[in-house]
Motif scaffolding. Structure first.
Motif, PDB file in Angstrom:
ATOM      1  N   ILE A  92       0.840  -1.206   0.000  1.00 58.91           N
ATOM      2  CA  ILE A  92       0.000   0.000   0.000  1.00 58.91           C
ATOM      3  C   ILE A  92       0.869   1.248   0.000  1.00 58.91           C
ATOM      4  O   ILE A  92       0.617   2.194  -0.753  1.00 58.91           O
ATOM      5  CB  ILE A  92      -0.955  -0.019   1.215  1.00 58.91           C
ATOM      6  CG1 ILE A  92      -2.001  -1.129   1.045  1.00 58.91           C
ATOM      7  CG2 ILE A  92      -1.618   1.342   1.407  1.00 58.91           C
ATOM      8  CD1 ILE A  92      -2.775  -1.444   2.317  1.00 58.91           C
ATOM      9  N   ASP A  93       1.916   1.251   0.842  1.00 53.54           N
ATOM     10  CA  ASP A  93       2.789   2.425   0.902  1.00 53.54           C
ATOM     11  C   ASP A  93       3.529   2.628  -0.412  1.00 53.54           C
ATOM     12  O   ASP A  93       3.713   3.766  -0.854  1.00 53.54           O
ATOM     13  CB  ASP A  93       3.780   2.302   2.065  1.00 53.54           C
ATOM     14  CG  ASP A  93       4.451   3.627   2.374  1.00 53.54           C
ATOM     15  OD1 ASP A  93       3.749   4.659   2.421  1.00 53.54           O
ATOM     16  OD2 ASP A  93       5.673   3.630   2.560  1.00 53.54           O
ATOM     17  N   LYS A  94       3.940   1.566  -1.061  1.00 55.62           N
ATOM     18  CA  LYS A  94       4.607   1.686  -2.363  1.00 55.62           C
ATOM     19  C   LYS A  94       3.657   2.297  -3.389  1.00 55.62           C
ATOM     20  O   LYS A  94       4.030   3.181  -4.159  1.00 55.62           O
ATOM     21  CB  LYS A  94       5.111   0.314  -2.825  1.00 55.62           C
ATOM     22  CG  LYS A  94       5.781   0.334  -4.178  1.00 55.62           C
ATOM     23  CD  LYS A  94       7.072   1.138  -4.157  1.00 55.62           C
ATOM     24  CE  LYS A  94       7.766   1.064  -5.500  1.00 55.62           C
ATOM     25  NZ  LYS A  94       9.143   1.523  -5.440  1.00 55.62           N
ATOM     26  N   ARG A  95       2.417   1.822  -3.397  1.00 52.17           N
ATOM     27  CA  ARG A  95       1.423   2.376  -4.335  1.00 52.17           C
ATOM     28  C   ARG A  95       1.191   3.854  -4.066  1.00 52.17           C
ATOM     29  O   ARG A  95       1.141   4.667  -4.992  1.00 52.17           O
ATOM     30  CB  ARG A  95       0.104   1.600  -4.229  1.00 52.17           C
ATOM     31  CG  ARG A  95      -0.903   2.025  -5.306  1.00 52.17           C
ATOM     32  CD  ARG A  95      -2.295   1.480  -5.077  1.00 52.17           C
ATOM     33  NE  ARG A  95      -2.886   2.219  -3.968  1.00 52.17           N
ATOM     34  CZ  ARG A  95      -3.458   1.661  -2.910  1.00 52.17           C
ATOM     35  NH1 ARG A  95      -3.508   0.365  -2.786  1.00 52.17           N
ATOM     36  NH2 ARG A  95      -3.985   2.400  -1.960  1.00 52.17           N
ATOM     37  N   LYS A  96       1.087   4.207  -2.795  1.00 58.40           N
ATOM     38  CA  LYS A  96       0.885   5.614  -2.439  1.00 58.40           C
ATOM     39  C   LYS A  96       2.090   6.456  -2.865  1.00 58.40           C
ATOM     40  O   LYS A  96       1.927   7.589  -3.302  1.00 58.40           O
ATOM     41  CB  LYS A  96       0.639   5.747  -0.936  1.00 58.40           C
ATOM     42  CG  LYS A  96      -0.730   5.243  -0.517  1.00 58.40           C
ATOM     43  CD  LYS A  96      -0.908   5.390   0.983  1.00 58.40           C
ATOM     44  CE  LYS A  96      -2.296   4.998   1.378  1.00 58.40           C
ATOM     45  NZ  LYS A  96      -3.069   6.103   1.891  1.00 58.40           N
ATOM     46  N   ALA A  97       3.292   5.909  -2.723  1.00 62.53           N
ATOM     47  CA  ALA A  97       4.505   6.637  -3.124  1.00 62.53           C
ATOM     48  C   ALA A  97       4.489   6.896  -4.623  1.00 62.53           C
ATOM     49  O   ALA A  97       4.830   7.993  -5.072  1.00 62.53           O
ATOM     50  CB  ALA A  97       5.747   5.836  -2.738  1.00 62.53           C
ATOM     51  N   ARG A  98       4.097   5.912  -5.389  1.00 62.99           N
ATOM     52  CA  ARG A  98       4.031   6.080  -6.856  1.00 62.99           C
ATOM     53  C   ARG A  98       3.004   7.114  -7.265  1.00 62.99           C
ATOM     54  O   ARG A  98       3.197   7.848  -8.227  1.00 62.99           O
ATOM     55  CB  ARG A  98       3.677   4.749  -7.521  1.00 62.99           C
ATOM     56  CG  ARG A  98       4.796   3.784  -7.592  1.00 62.99           C
ATOM     57  CD  ARG A  98       4.374   2.596  -8.437  1.00 62.99           C
ATOM     58  NE  ARG A  98       5.333   1.525  -8.322  1.00 62.99           N
ATOM     59  CZ  ARG A  98       5.032   0.258  -8.419  1.00 62.99           C
ATOM     60  NH1 ARG A  98       3.785  -0.117  -8.626  1.00 62.99           N
ATOM     61  NH2 ARG A  98       5.964  -0.665  -8.319  1.00 62.99           N
ATOM     62  N   ASN A  99       1.887   7.151  -6.544  1.00 61.19           N
ATOM     63  CA  ASN A  99       0.785   8.045  -6.901  1.00 61.19           C
ATOM     64  C   ASN A  99       0.898   9.424  -6.253  1.00 61.19           C
ATOM     65  O   ASN A  99       0.025  10.269  -6.436  1.00 61.19           O
ATOM     66  CB  ASN A  99      -0.554   7.415  -6.522  1.00 61.19           C
ATOM     67  CG  ASN A  99      -0.841   6.165  -7.322  1.00 61.19           C
ATOM     68  OD1 ASN A  99      -0.324   5.982  -8.422  1.00 61.19           O
ATOM     69  ND2 ASN A  99      -1.662   5.283  -6.776  1.00 61.19           N
ATOM     70  N   TYR A 153      -0.632  10.680   0.292  1.00 61.38           N
ATOM     71  CA  TYR A 153      -0.185  10.695   1.679  1.00 61.38           C
ATOM     72  C   TYR A 153       0.302   9.297   2.042  1.00 61.38           C
ATOM     73  O   TYR A 153      -0.371   8.315   1.783  1.00 61.38           O
ATOM     74  CB  TYR A 153      -1.334  11.135   2.593  1.00 61.38           C
ATOM     75  CG  TYR A 153      -0.943  11.225   4.034  1.00 61.38           C
ATOM     76  CD1 TYR A 153      -0.181  12.286   4.489  1.00 61.38           C
ATOM     77  CD2 TYR A 153      -1.326  10.243   4.929  1.00 61.38           C
ATOM     78  CE1 TYR A 153       0.178  12.372   5.824  1.00 61.38           C
ATOM     79  CE2 TYR A 153      -0.967  10.322   6.262  1.00 61.38           C
ATOM     80  CZ  TYR A 153      -0.210  11.385   6.701  1.00 61.38           C
ATOM     81  OH  TYR A 153       0.152  11.462   8.019  1.00 61.38           O
ATOM     82  N   ARG A 154       1.492   9.202   2.640  1.00 65.72           N
ATOM     83  CA  ARG A 154       2.157   7.923   2.875  1.00 65.72           C
ATOM     84  C   ARG A 154       1.912   7.367   4.272  1.00 65.72           C
ATOM     85  O   ARG A 154       1.551   8.089   5.191  1.00 65.72           O
ATOM     86  CB  ARG A 154       3.667   8.117   2.692  1.00 65.72           C
ATOM     87  CG  ARG A 154       4.086   8.726   1.376  1.00 65.72           C
ATOM     88  CD  ARG A 154       4.202   7.715   0.290  1.00 65.72           C
ATOM     89  NE  ARG A 154       5.132   6.657   0.623  1.00 65.72           N
ATOM     90  CZ  ARG A 154       6.452   6.749   0.523  1.00 65.72           C
ATOM     91  NH1 ARG A 154       7.010   7.845   0.090  1.00 65.72           N
ATOM     92  NH2 ARG A 154       7.211   5.732   0.866  1.00 65.72           N
ATOM     93  N   ILE A 155       2.160   6.084   4.404  1.00 70.02           N
ATOM     94  CA  ILE A 155       2.149   5.427   5.700  1.00 70.02           C
ATOM     95  C   ILE A 155       3.495   5.747   6.361  1.00 70.02           C
ATOM     96  O   ILE A 155       4.541   5.605   5.736  1.00 70.02           O
ATOM     97  CB  ILE A 155       1.978   3.903   5.537  1.00 70.02           C
ATOM     98  CG1 ILE A 155       0.626   3.591   4.881  1.00 70.02           C
ATOM     99  CG2 ILE A 155       2.111   3.193   6.879  1.00 70.02           C
ATOM    100  CD1 ILE A 155       0.464   2.142   4.455  1.00 70.02           C
ATOM    101  N   SER A 156       3.471   6.156   7.612  1.00 68.98           N
ATOM    102  CA  SER A 156       4.717   6.550   8.271  1.00 68.98           C
ATOM    103  C   SER A 156       5.611   5.337   8.511  1.00 68.98           C
ATOM    104  O   SER A 156       5.143   4.206   8.671  1.00 68.98           O
ATOM    105  CB  SER A 156       4.422   7.244   9.600  1.00 68.98           C
ATOM    106  OG  SER A 156       3.979   6.316  10.555  1.00 68.98           O
ATOM    107  N   GLU A 157       6.917   5.599   8.537  1.00 70.42           N
ATOM    108  CA  GLU A 157       7.871   4.529   8.834  1.00 70.42           C
ATOM    109  C   GLU A 157       7.636   3.977  10.231  1.00 70.42           C
ATOM    110  O   GLU A 157       7.817   2.787  10.477  1.00 70.42           O
ATOM    111  CB  GLU A 157       9.304   5.035   8.686  1.00 70.42           C
ATOM    112  CG  GLU A 157       9.695   5.265   7.249  1.00 70.42           C
ATOM    113  CD  GLU A 157      11.153   5.634   7.068  1.00 70.42           C
ATOM    114  OE1 GLU A 157      11.912   5.679   8.073  1.00 70.42           O
ATOM    115  OE2 GLU A 157      11.543   5.860   5.916  1.00 70.42           O
ATOM    116  N   LYS A 158       7.198   4.837  11.122  1.00 71.51           N
ATOM    117  CA  LYS A 158       6.887   4.412  12.488  1.00 71.51           C
ATOM    118  C   LYS A 158       5.787   3.346  12.475  1.00 71.51           C
ATOM    119  O   LYS A 158       5.867   2.347  13.198  1.00 71.51           O
ATOM    120  CB  LYS A 158       6.446   5.634  13.301  1.00 71.51           C
ATOM    121  CG  LYS A 158       6.301   5.425  14.761  1.00 71.51           C
ATOM    122  CD  LYS A 158       5.934   6.764  15.414  1.00 71.51           C
ATOM    123  CE  LYS A 158       5.965   6.674  16.909  1.00 71.51           C
ATOM    124  NZ  LYS A 158       5.626   7.951  17.544  1.00 71.51           N
TER     125      LYS A 158
END
Length: 91
Positions: free
Chosen positions: A24-31, A34-39
């Motif tokens: 999910i975070d990878k998809r959000k990064a491509r698009n 708003y990203r999922i936090s590393e925490k």
């Protein structure tokens, strides 16, 4: 014996969540979303999803340049698998 099934189910669920969050975070990064936090990614990995998070990192090629993820997730995965083996041997 019920404890074995509970532990197994817990670990499976945590690893599915860890794997999914990486995707999910990878998809959000491509698009550019708003990203999922590393925490949050680390939280799910530490509470039992280390293997799923590591496999998600490899599958989606996500966070592979971050040293903390590159080295931390494999170490966490090994520790969690070792602990799981120890628990199952003692039962």
């Amino acid at each position: 014996m019920q404890g074995v099934w509970f532990i197994a189910a817990y670990m499976i669920i945590m690893n599915i969540i860890g794997f999914a969050l990486m995707g999910i975070d990878k998809r959000k990064a491509r698009n550019g979303e708003y990203r999922i936090s590393e925490k949050t990614l680390w939280f799910w990995a530490v509470i039992g999803g280390g293997t799923g998070s590591f496999l998600g990192m490899k599958q989606f090629r996500h966070k592979t340049k971050h040293a903390a993820f590159k080295w931390g997730l494999p170490i966490l995965m090994i520790l969690q698998i070792g602990l799981l083996i120890k628990v199952f041997i003692q039962l």
